[in-house]
Design an enzyme around this catalytic site. Structure first.
Site, PDB file in Angstrom:
ATOM      1  N   ASP A   9      10.942  45.807 -31.399  1.00 34.94           N
ATOM      2  CA  ASP A   9      10.634  47.124 -32.158  1.00 34.94           C
ATOM      3  C   ASP A   9       9.343  47.341 -32.504  1.00 34.94           C
ATOM      4  OD1 ASP A   9      13.527  47.521 -31.625  1.00 34.94           O
ATOM      5  OD2 ASP A   9      13.808  47.223 -33.535  1.00 34.94           O
ATOM      6  N   ASP A  51      14.155  50.926 -31.056  1.00 37.50           N
ATOM      7  CA  ASP A  51      15.257  51.780 -31.687  1.00 37.50           C
ATOM      8  C   ASP A  51      15.230  53.082 -31.041  1.00 37.50           C
ATOM      9  OD1 ASP A  51      16.121  49.894 -33.454  1.00 37.50           O
ATOM     10  OD2 ASP A  51      15.640  51.136 -35.296  1.00 37.50           O
ATOM     11  N   HIS A  53      17.281  56.278 -31.552  1.00 33.95           N
ATOM     12  CA  HIS A  53      18.574  56.731 -32.317  1.00 33.95           C
ATOM     13  C   HIS A  53      18.738  58.374 -31.796  1.00 33.95           C
ATOM     14  CE1 HIS A  53      18.811  53.251 -34.689  1.00 33.95           C
ATOM     15  NE2 HIS A  53      17.790  53.354 -35.124  1.00 33.95           N
ATOM     16  N   HIS A  62      23.831  55.196 -39.969  1.00 37.40           N
ATOM     17  CA  HIS A  62      22.626  54.446 -40.095  1.00 37.40           C
ATOM     18  C   HIS A  62      21.593  55.393 -40.686  1.00 37.40           C
ATOM     19  CE1 HIS A  62      19.954  51.214 -38.702  1.00 37.40           C
ATOM     20  NE2 HIS A  62      19.050  52.131 -37.992  1.00 37.40           N
ATOM     21  N   HIS A  76      14.486  57.633 -38.521  1.00 34.78           N
ATOM     22  CA  HIS A  76      13.355  56.876 -37.799  1.00 34.78           C
ATOM     23  C   HIS A  76      13.665  56.822 -36.272  1.00 34.78           C
ATOM     24  CE1 HIS A  76      16.344  53.916 -38.963  1.00 34.78           C
ATOM     25  NE2 HIS A  76      15.881  53.122 -37.690  1.00 34.78           N
ATOM     26  N   LYS A 101      18.131  50.613 -28.096  1.00 32.82           N
ATOM     27  CA  LYS A 101      19.208  50.147 -28.870  1.00 32.82           C
ATOM     28  C   LYS A 101      19.539  51.489 -29.902  1.00 32.82           C
ATOM     29  CE  LYS A 101      16.604  46.875 -31.425  1.00 32.82           C
ATOM     30  NZ  LYS A 101      16.681  47.396 -33.144  1.00 32.82           N
ATOM     31  N   CYS A 143      15.437  43.131 -37.624  1.00 26.10           N
ATOM     32  CA  CYS A 143      15.746  43.033 -36.417  1.00 26.10           C
ATOM     33  C   CYS A 143      15.157  42.004 -35.539  1.00 26.10           C
ATOM     34  CB  CYS A 143      15.256  44.370 -35.381  1.00 26.10           C
ATOM     35  SG  CYS A 143      16.029  46.069 -36.296  1.00 26.10           S
TER      36      CYS A 143
END
Length: 199
Positions: A9, A51, A53, A62, A76, A101, A143
Site C-alpha cells: 500500500d 487499497d 475501494h 470501511h 481513501h 484489495k 496493513c
C-alpha cells in the site's frame, strides 16, 4: 531459497498530503525504490498491493463520515483516483504481481487482494515455491502488520525490513512489531543487506 518481496500500500493517500497520509511515507517509497535497484534480482516474486475501494457505498462499513480510525476511516484510495495510485517515488518496474484489495469490503492484508487476472497471493507464493518473504510498506500498525501475520500463518519465514516501513503512530507501530516478532517474524534492516553486499 525462493524469496518474495511484499510492497504494501505505498499509495498517494497513505503518503504525505494524502487522505490518510503517514509521516515518512514518501521516504519509504524512495527507500523501497533504492532497495529494488540493488536487490530486485534477489526476489523470485515481487508483489505490490493497493487499497482499491469502491467510490460508491461505504465498502462494508470501511468508510465513515465519523470514522473511529480503528474499523472505519475517511474516504481513501477510491478505485481509479489519484489517491489510489502508487506514490510517484515508488518505481514499480520490477513488480511481478499487482494486487488490489478492499473492493467493496474492508481489507487490510495483502492476502485479501487479487491480481487483475484473479490470482490470490497465496496461490502466487505456492506456484513459485516461495518460502521466505520480506515485507515493506505502509502502515506498520495496520496493513503491514496484517500482511505479515498472514504470511506467517501461510507458513512462510517473514522478515520485516524495518527501515522500509512507516506507521500511523509510534506506540501502535512498536506494538505491531513486537507482536510480529513474537509471532515469529524477523525484524531486520534492508541497509544490512546492502552493507553485506559492499563487503
Amino acid at each position: 531459497m525462493t524469496r518474495a518481496l511484499f510492497i504494501v500500500d505505498v499509495q498517494n493517500d497513505f503518503t504525505e498530503g494524502g487522505a490518510l497520509g503517514v509521516d515518512g511515507g514518501d521516504a519509504v517509497a524512495a527507500a523501497i525504490t533504492a532497495h529494488l535497484a540493488a536487490h530486485a534480482a534477489d526476489y523470485d516474486v515481487i508483489v505490490a498491493s493497493r487499497d482499491w475501494h469502491d467510490g460508491d457505498g461505504d465498502n462494508g462499513g470501511h468508510f465513515s463520515a465519523a470514522p473511529d480510525f480503528v474499523d472505519s476511516w475517511p474516504v481513501h484510495c477510491v478505485a481509479g483516483s489519484p489517491g489510489a495510485d502508487y506514490d510517484p517515488g515508488l518505481d514499480t518496474s520490477a513488480v511481478t504481481h499487482h494486487v488490489k484489495k478492499g473492493q467493496g469490503i474492508p481489507a487490510y492484508s495483502l492476502f485479501e487482494g487479487v491480481t487483475d487476472a484473479g490470482e490470490t497471493v497465496a496461490d502466487i507464493l505456492t506456484s513459485h515455491g516461495v518460502v521466505e518473504v520480506d515485507v515493506t510498506g505502509i502502515a506498520t500498525d495496520h496493513c503491514v502488520r496484517a500482511s505479515a501475520l498472514d504470511a506467517i500463518a501461510h507458513g512462510r519465514h517473514v522478515r520485516i525490513l524495518t527501515d522500509l516501513i512507516a506507521g500511523v503512530a509510534p506506540a501502535p507501530s512498536e506494538a505491531a512489531l513486537a507482536e510480529l516478532a513474537h509471532a515469529g517474524a524477523e525484524l531486520a534492516s534492508a541497509a544490512d543487506d546492502s552493507d553485506e553486499d559492499g563487503q
